[in-house]
Motif scaffolding. Structure first.
Motif, short mmCIF file in Angstrom:
data_model
loop_
_atom_site.label_atom_id
_atom_site.label_comp_id
_atom_site.label_asym_id
_atom_site.label_seq_id
_atom_site.Cartn_x
_atom_site.Cartn_y
_atom_site.Cartn_z
N CYS A 236 43.50 -157.73 -129.85
CA CYS A 236 43.54 -159.16 -129.50
C CYS A 236 42.27 -159.58 -128.77
O CYS A 236 42.01 -160.78 -128.63
N TYR A 237 41.50 -158.59 -128.28
CA TYR A 237 40.22 -158.83 -127.60
C TYR A 237 39.09 -158.42 -128.56
O TYR A 237 38.41 -157.42 -128.34
N PRO A 238 38.87 -159.17 -129.66
CA PRO A 238 38.01 -158.69 -130.74
C PRO A 238 36.55 -158.52 -130.36
O PRO A 238 35.84 -157.73 -131.00
N ASN A 239 36.07 -159.24 -129.37
CA ASN A 239 34.65 -159.18 -129.02
C ASN A 239 34.37 -158.40 -127.74
O ASN A 239 33.24 -158.40 -127.24
N ALA A 240 35.40 -157.73 -127.22
CA ALA A 240 35.24 -156.92 -126.02
C ALA A 240 34.97 -155.47 -126.43
O ALA A 240 35.62 -154.96 -127.34
N PRO A 241 34.03 -154.78 -125.78
CA PRO A 241 33.89 -153.33 -126.00
C PRO A 241 35.22 -152.68 -125.59
O PRO A 241 35.68 -152.86 -124.46
N ARG A 242 35.85 -151.95 -126.47
CA ARG A 242 37.20 -151.49 -126.20
C ARG A 242 37.48 -150.13 -126.82
O ARG A 242 36.93 -149.79 -127.87
N ARG A 243 38.34 -149.39 -126.14
CA ARG A 243 38.78 -148.10 -126.68
C ARG A 243 40.12 -147.73 -126.08
O ARG A 243 40.53 -148.28 -125.04
N ILE A 244 40.80 -146.81 -126.74
CA ILE A 244 42.11 -146.33 -126.29
C ILE A 244 41.99 -144.85 -125.93
O ILE A 244 41.37 -144.08 -126.65
N GLU A 245 42.58 -144.47 -124.80
CA GLU A 245 42.69 -143.08 -124.41
C GLU A 245 44.16 -142.73 -124.29
O GLU A 245 44.92 -143.42 -123.62
N ARG A 246 44.56 -141.66 -124.96
CA ARG A 246 45.95 -141.21 -124.89
C ARG A 246 46.12 -140.20 -123.76
O ARG A 246 45.26 -139.33 -123.54
N ILE A 247 47.21 -140.32 -123.02
CA ILE A 247 47.52 -139.40 -121.93
C ILE A 247 48.91 -138.82 -122.16
O ILE A 247 49.88 -139.57 -122.33
N ALA A 248 49.01 -137.51 -122.17
CA ALA A 248 50.28 -136.82 -122.32
C ALA A 248 50.67 -136.16 -121.00
O ALA A 248 49.79 -135.74 -120.23
N PRO A 249 51.97 -136.04 -120.71
CA PRO A 249 52.38 -135.35 -119.48
C PRO A 249 51.77 -133.95 -119.35
O PRO A 249 51.39 -133.54 -118.25
N ALA A 250 51.65 -133.25 -120.46
CA ALA A 250 51.10 -131.89 -120.42
C ALA A 250 49.65 -131.89 -119.94
O ALA A 250 49.18 -130.87 -119.38
N ASP A 251 48.95 -133.00 -120.13
CA ASP A 251 47.55 -133.08 -119.68
C ASP A 251 47.44 -132.93 -118.16
O ASP A 251 46.39 -132.53 -117.65
N VAL A 252 48.50 -133.32 -117.45
CA VAL A 252 48.47 -133.28 -115.98
C VAL A 252 49.60 -132.41 -115.43
O VAL A 252 50.04 -132.58 -114.30
N GLN A 253 50.07 -131.47 -116.26
CA GLN A 253 51.12 -130.51 -115.86
C GLN A 253 52.35 -131.22 -115.29
O GLN A 253 52.89 -130.83 -114.26
N ALA A 254 52.76 -132.27 -115.98
CA ALA A 254 53.94 -133.04 -115.53
C ALA A 254 55.00 -133.02 -116.63
O ALA A 254 54.69 -132.89 -117.82
N ARG A 255 56.24 -133.16 -116.23
CA ARG A 255 57.33 -133.24 -117.20
C ARG A 255 57.38 -134.62 -117.83
O ARG A 255 57.78 -134.77 -118.98
#
Length: 286
Positions: A236-255
């Motif tokens: 929806c922000y077509p002219n903004a520099p943009r990216r998505i980062e995925r975060i999983a619980p396992a990445d931070v040793q969390a359930r």
């Protein structure tokens, strides 16, 4: 922490909390809250962030939390455009409190959906979106999608008509919300392109005018938002520099992290430093 009382565009009072670092201010951060979530929820994160050298502000939208002037929301005339104006008012207050430094938004859910509507968007130097998506019902996470049509087509219209606002606290759904906010949000969530689809060309143009960098953190075990929904929102922000980062619980040793977890103190040593790393990256390009 200092509480300030601001005035909304209709003359009503808004509550803003300001957290200042002990030393020099390196940048300012405004936390835009999720739908139905009081600014209290973000206090531990805001305090920690202030300890890292940031001037931080949180606020309650009109009719919510400490910005709620009356016991009942019946008769309160405000919609999501009005809440975007509250966001603008909070930006003005933070800019006044911390002049001459970059200003960033940390938007949780709704708090990352509204910035394209801001009149003050040119004052924003970057947006970190946390657990935010388009809200379109087909893009909801599977557990939510199984009951959402009942919510939008029966519960919301009937309850809002009966009470004059959405009695979410009584129904244990979202929380109490003004009628105008709830019914506009319903329209957005029933449109495949969410707000830029439901509101038409004028809103699409507002989002297209946003140029601030946007990083969207998508949580793999989010019970409300999916990666697809996040992608729809980001686009929806077509002219903004943009990216998505995925975060999983396992990445931070969390359930579990979920839709609300990132701001909990259990992630002070893991996810919170990741937020400051993103802010520092934005500062390097500002």
């Amino acid at each position: 922490m200092e509480t300030r009382h601001l005035v909304a565009d209709d003359g009503s009072r808004l509550s803003l909390r300001l957290y200042r670092p002990e030393g020099p201010v390196t940048a300012a951060v405004l936390i835009g809250g999720a739908m139905g979530v009081r600014q209290d929820y973000y206090q531990p994160f805001a305090q920690w962030l202030a300890g890292q050298g940031y001037a931080v502000a949180t606020f309650d939208y009109r009719g919510m939390g400490e910005s709620r002037a009356t016991r009942s929301l019946r008769g309160l005339k405000v919609d999501l455009f009005g809440w975007a104006r509250d966001y603008d008012t909070a930006i003005d207050a933070l800019r006044e409190a911390a002049p001459g430094v970059p200003l960033y938004l940390v938007g949780h859910s709704l708090g990352a959906q509204l910035p394209g509507l801001l009149r003050n968007r040119a004052q924003v130097d970057g947006l970190i979106s946390v657990a935010a998506g388009s809200g379109y019902w087909r893009d909801n996470a599977p557990p939510l999608r199984r009951m959402i049509l009942y919510f939008w087509y029966l519960l919301v219209p009937v309850a809002t008509a009966l009470f004059g606002y959405f009695p979410g606290k009584r129904l244990r759904k979202v929380g109490d919300l003004p009628k105008g906010v709830m019914l506009q949000w319903r329209r957005w969530c029933l449109n495949p392109r969410y707000h830029v689809g439901a509101e038409g060309a004028a809103v699409r143009e507002q989002f297209a005018a946003a140029r601030f960098p946007l990083v969207a953190l998508s949580i793999t075990d989010d019970e409300l938002m999916t990666e697809r929904g996040t992608r729809v929102l980001v686009d929806c922000y077509p002219n903004a520099p943009r990216r998505i980062e995925r975060i999983a619980p396992a990445d931070v040793q969390a359930r579990r992290i979920g839709h609300f977890g990132l701001f909990r103190e259990q992630f002070q040593a893991t996810l919170w430093p990741r937020m400051t790393a993103l802010l520092n990256t934005m500062k390097e390009t500002t």
